[in-house]
Design an enzyme around this catalytic site. Structure first.
Site: not given
Length: 594
Positions: A572, A574, A272, A536-537, A494, A276
């Protein structure tokens, strides 16, 4: 000397008449945890008393004032002394007297925490409770299901930890799914290469970073939190930089709560933390980067030559944010990414609200706090843990905190679509915040059918805080990373959170160089002016509540089954991808116009 009978009676007097207020109580042992045995009265335990902060009823209004664009006070962030003046911590005098009367002498202060060590026997009497050992898989914790405090201390004490917070610590990385890759030369971002693996050049193209060159001396800094014995590796970052022709830079490390910076490939947990730091540097180099490593052990070892089973019981949240708040603004990064969370229902509400308020105080100081939304889609456990065993969607904390910016996930390349593991939904603890009222109403009124809304309403709280707020690429294709000197592919939300943190670092760089303040608490700005700076997705959906953990692909014993459970990505906001993915150049123009 007191006789043993008189001494025992004196100890019992500490618990009986004074301990008349149950501060926190669980209706049942959380799902997955099993009582092993009552703790011996001679076992040692280290606990933290979170002193109450005053005037927190004014926190939201102060955030609204400082974080809402167009307000005359927008961006006039506070410093440490301002916070202590506006939101002072309750006096510890009465608490210290209470502990002293119980014979407790190992006491220390950390911000608004009073940390102390004692025996289980004394703690049981002090809090009118019974500490026991509980197990969940390989994890064993010393916990209780309720505790009480004296009536005269209820105004001074928020909570005692760790007591009723069992949790199920999990980071959002897919390091357990990391797959080794052959050594490959650096590749330019082309449709063919980015469709297979996501590299730094791909991120430049995907999020329109262009040829922007940040200034390492601008004052913009990026941070990330590491928990669960994770520590980023210097050598792996250097290899990553060499692989992708990134000018070499290192990162600094600060240790919190006995955290350990383990640089040994053979013993360290790196998956992790490496993800990062490598992705932050990929996006924001050469801006300075700092890693905060928070240990799970208590602030001190209580008079013991060797640690006991009680020495690894603290969750990191309180210690982590108290440490950050104890530092002046000049010593803190202005954006911090975190990829660590629990199912919201496993976090006692007192505790969740305390942590969320600390995050809100960070926002008042001009620091953007990011959290990966999680990798379990609409939910994994999907069963209430209050003893009723009701099927329900499972939101993830701290992503549900309204003062944090939760980062969801996308998949695919050119175009991106919603990743089916992206956690999102609605909080059962926190009501919908002012800044997202219009966006969430638009989703509920225009992008989910009445029948679906009626069906889902028995499993979720549509009046709760909606999350995530934004998103970035998570998986499929994977990210290429370096781990123990070798090439791997990894991902998850992550990965999305540090990518977004790097972009916020660039935006802060642009504003600081223009003589402006940092972005700070970001959400009011995101849901208003900055919404235009996101792509937007509108395709894809999240999954979950089907008896399979979306993160691990394994069955969930006792998990709730909710047919047809999913969230769709829509026009928009979601609850899969939030407002969408960032377009840096558009965002830069918008933040410089403020």
């Amino acid at each position: 000397m007191l006789s043993s009978t008189l001494y025992a009676g004196w100890l019992l007097s500490l618990a009986a008449p004074a301990l008349c207020v149950v501060q926190e109580k669980l209706s049942a042992v959380p799902s997955g945890w099993t009582l092993i045995e009552d703790a011996s009265e001679s076992d040692t335990i280290t606990l933290s008393i979170a002193l109450a902060r005053q005037n927190l009823d004014q926190l939201e209004s102060k955030l609204t004032t400082l974080a809402t664009p167009g307000n005359p006070e927008y961006g006039k962030w506070l410093d440490q002394s301002d916070i202590e003046s506006l939101f002072p911590t309750a006096s510890d005098d009465a608490v210290l007297q209470w502990l002293k009367a119980a014979g407790i002498t190992q006491v220390s202060r950390q911000g608004s925490l009073v940390n102390f060590a004692t025996t289980v026997g004394t703690a049981n009497k002090l809090f009118d409770t019974k500490f026991s050992y509980y197990r969940n898989g390989a994890s064993q914790k010393l916990r209780t299901t309720q505790y009480s405090i004296p009536d005269h201390l209820t105004e001074s004490i928020d909570l005692i930890a760790p007591t009723v917070f069992f949790g199920k610590e999990q980071n959002s990385a897919l390091s357990s799914h990391a797959v080794k890759l052959p050594a490959l030369p650096r590749r330019a971002a082309t449709n063919s290469s980015c469709a297979n693996l996501i590299t730094p050049d791909c991120l430049v193209e995907m999020y329109n970073l262009g040829d922007y060159k940040p200034d390492a001396s601008s004052g913009s800094r990026v941070g990330f939190g590491s928990f669960l014995n994770e520590s980023a590796n210097y050598a792996d970052l250097a290899a990553y930089e060499q692989l992708f022709n990134i000018p070499p830079q290192n990162f600094s490390v600060e240790l919190i709560n006995r955290g350990v910076n383990d640089q040994n490939w053979a013993t360290a947990s790196l998956g992790e933390a490496n993800l990062d730091v490598e992705l932050i540097v990929a996006v924001s180099h050469p801006l300075p980067v700092v890693e905060f490593i928070t240990g799970g052990s208590p602030p001190f070892v209580p008079n013991a030559d060797e640690p006991t089973a009680a020495d690894n019981q603290n969750e990191p949240y309180l210690q982590y944010y108290e440490y950050l708040l104890s530092k002046p603004n000049s010593h803190l990064p202005q954006v911090i990414s975190n990829s660590y969370g629990d199912d919201e229902q496993t976090v006692p509400e007192y505790y969740a609200r305390r942590v969320c308020n600390l995050i809100g105080l960070m926002g008042l100081r001009g620091i953007t706090v990011l959290e990966s939304s999680g990798d379990t889609g609409i939910g994994s456990a999907c069963m209430s843990n209050d003893g009723t065993n009701k099927p329900q969607f499972t939101p993830t904390f701290p992503g549900t905190c309204p003062f944090i910016t939760a980062v969801g996930g996308t998949q695919s390349y050119a175009p991106e679509v919603a990743w089916d593991g992206s956690s999102g939904g609605f909080s059962n603890y926190f009501s919908r915040p002012w800044y997202q009222s219009f966006a969430v109403d638009n989703y509920l009124n225009n992008h989910i059918t009445k029948d679906t809304k009626k069906y889902y309403s028995q499993y979720t709280n549509f009046k709760g805080r909606g999350f995530p707020d934004v998103s970035a690429h998570s998986l499929t294709p994977y990210y290429e990373v370096v781990l123990t000197g070798k090439h791997y592919k990894s991902g998850g939300t992550s990965a999305a959170s540090p990518v977004f943190a790097g972009i916020v670092g660039l935006l802060n760089d642009a504003r600081l160089r223009a003589g402006k303040s940092t972005l700070g608490f970001l959400n009011p700005l995101l849901y208003s002016i900055l919404a235009e700076g996101f792509t937007d997705i509108t395709a894809g959906s999240s999954i979950g509540c089907n008896g399979i953990n979306p993160q691990t692909g394994k069955p969930v014993p006792g998990g709730g089954i909710i047919p047809y459970a999913h969230w769709n990505a829509t026009a928009g906001w979601d609850p899969v991808t939030g407002l969408g993915v960032p377009d840096f150049m558009k965002l830069k123009e918008l933040v410089l116009s403020l």
